[in-house]
Design a protein around this motif. Structure first.
Motif, mmCIF file in Angstrom:
data_model
loop_
_atom_site.group_PDB
_atom_site.id
_atom_site.type_symbol
_atom_site.label_atom_id
_atom_site.label_comp_id
_atom_site.label_asym_id
_atom_site.label_seq_id
_atom_site.Cartn_x
_atom_site.Cartn_y
_atom_site.Cartn_z
ATOM 1 N N TYR A 14 0.734 -1.061 0.325
ATOM 2 C CA TYR A 14 0.323 -0.227 -0.051
ATOM 3 C C TYR A 14 0.702 1.399 0.272
ATOM 4 N N ASP A 64 -1.853 5.968 -4.215
ATOM 5 C CA ASP A 64 -2.731 4.719 -3.774
ATOM 6 C C ASP A 64 -3.693 4.356 -3.653
ATOM 7 N N GLY A 110 -6.414 3.062 -3.149
ATOM 8 C CA GLY A 110 -6.516 1.509 -2.158
ATOM 9 C C GLY A 110 -6.378 2.334 -0.418
ATOM 10 N N SER A 111 -5.478 3.024 -0.608
ATOM 11 C CA SER A 111 -4.221 3.054 1.241
ATOM 12 C C SER A 111 -4.927 3.789 1.621
ATOM 13 N N HIS A 112 -5.256 3.447 2.312
ATOM 14 C CA HIS A 112 -5.183 4.638 3.964
ATOM 15 C C HIS A 112 -4.935 5.543 4.299
ATOM 16 N N ARG A 118 -5.002 -6.489 -5.373
ATOM 17 C CA ARG A 118 -5.079 -6.827 -4.562
ATOM 18 C C ARG A 118 -6.947 -6.679 -4.160
ATOM 19 N N VAL A 175 -10.452 -4.333 -2.324
ATOM 20 C CA VAL A 175 -10.031 -3.185 -2.232
ATOM 21 C C VAL A 175 -11.170 -2.461 -4.104
ATOM 22 N N GLY A 214 -8.193 1.153 -6.808
ATOM 23 C CA GLY A 214 -7.019 0.744 -5.991
ATOM 24 C C GLY A 214 -6.851 -0.995 -6.651
ATOM 25 N N ALA A 215 -7.481 -1.789 -6.978
ATOM 26 C CA ALA A 215 -8.151 -3.055 -7.276
ATOM 27 C C ALA A 215 -7.431 -2.678 -8.543
ATOM 28 N N ALA A 242 -13.561 -7.076 -5.025
ATOM 29 C CA ALA A 242 -13.772 -6.531 -3.771
ATOM 30 C C ALA A 242 -16.138 -6.115 -4.044
#
Length: 199
Positions: A38, A44, A46-48, A165, A168, A172-173, A193
């Motif tokens: 991530y 990104d 998909g990242s927090h 991933r 996500v 993000g995926a 997802a």
DNA sequence: TTTTAGATCGTCT
DNA sequence: GACGATCTAAAAA
């Protein structure tokens, strides 16, 4: 190895590494077979850490080699390793592994009817097997005195595979930052997802 | 075997 | 107020 590299570079190197917990006087070790990278702010979706630093993802911006443990879905803990210098977000999520030590303890935590290969098959299952919760957030995984330690020795992947991933959504995926060992029964099945269906 | 719904709550909008 | 870096049980096919 950890310290100043993008999570995508570090992730494949962690395959085969061992994560060990000393909790409640019990030792459990897991050989990592599946991880996900991530990224940081703006790089990104998909990242927090995509938007900015917040109280929740703060440890992702902290010193490398430390654990980033977060709570999700109202009931699950997930464990990451921070891979970039302080101030820059980046982490690798430990998604699955094979229990190589303390299998009795892992089974006691997961359930007596769980098959060996399923003990740490999935990020939330892995933390349960290890006994990891939020109190271990930000601990130094490279400090021998930590209740949670990462050992890179043995991390010499035979065959690494890359894929999209899981869990996500959207953009993000599309970033294939999921790494796992080939022919490993402990790798979690890929699930795209899913959006919650409108009632 | 595959799909679906529910559990459950912190975090960010 | 909506939804998530998930998992499980139960239903459908």
């Amino acid at each position: 190895m950890l310290g100043n590299r993008h999570a995508v570079e570090v992730a494949p190197l962690l395959l085969g590494a061992t994560i060990t917990s000393r909790i409640d006087g019990q030792r459990v070790s897991i050989r990592l077979t599946e991880v996900e990278a991530y990224g940081g702010v703006g790089e990104d979706p998909g990242s927090h850490a995509f938007r900015r630093e917040t109280p929740r993802n703060a440890t992702m911006f902290g010193p490398p080699g430390h654990a980033y443990v977060y709570f999700t879905y109202g009931m699950h803990w997930c464990l990451n390793v921070v891979t970039r210098p302080e101030g820059t977000a980046g982490a690798v999520l430990m998604r699955a592994g094979e229990v190589v030590e303390g299998i009795e303890t892992a089974r006691a935590r997961r359930g007596t009817d769980v098959r060996d290969r399923d003990l740490a098959r999935g990020p939330a299952r892995l933390t349960v097997a290890l006994g990891v919760t939020g109190v271990l957030d930000a601990v130094d995984l490279l400090d021998p005195r930590s209740p949670l330690q990462l050992s890179l020795s043995g991390a010499a992947p035979l065959e690494v595979r890359v894929g999209p991933r899981t869990g996500v959504g959207g953009y993000g995926a599309a970033t294939p930052w999921r790494f796992h060992l080939a022919d490993e029964p402990s790798v979690s099945p890929y699930r795209a997802a899913q959006r919650r269906r409108p009632t």
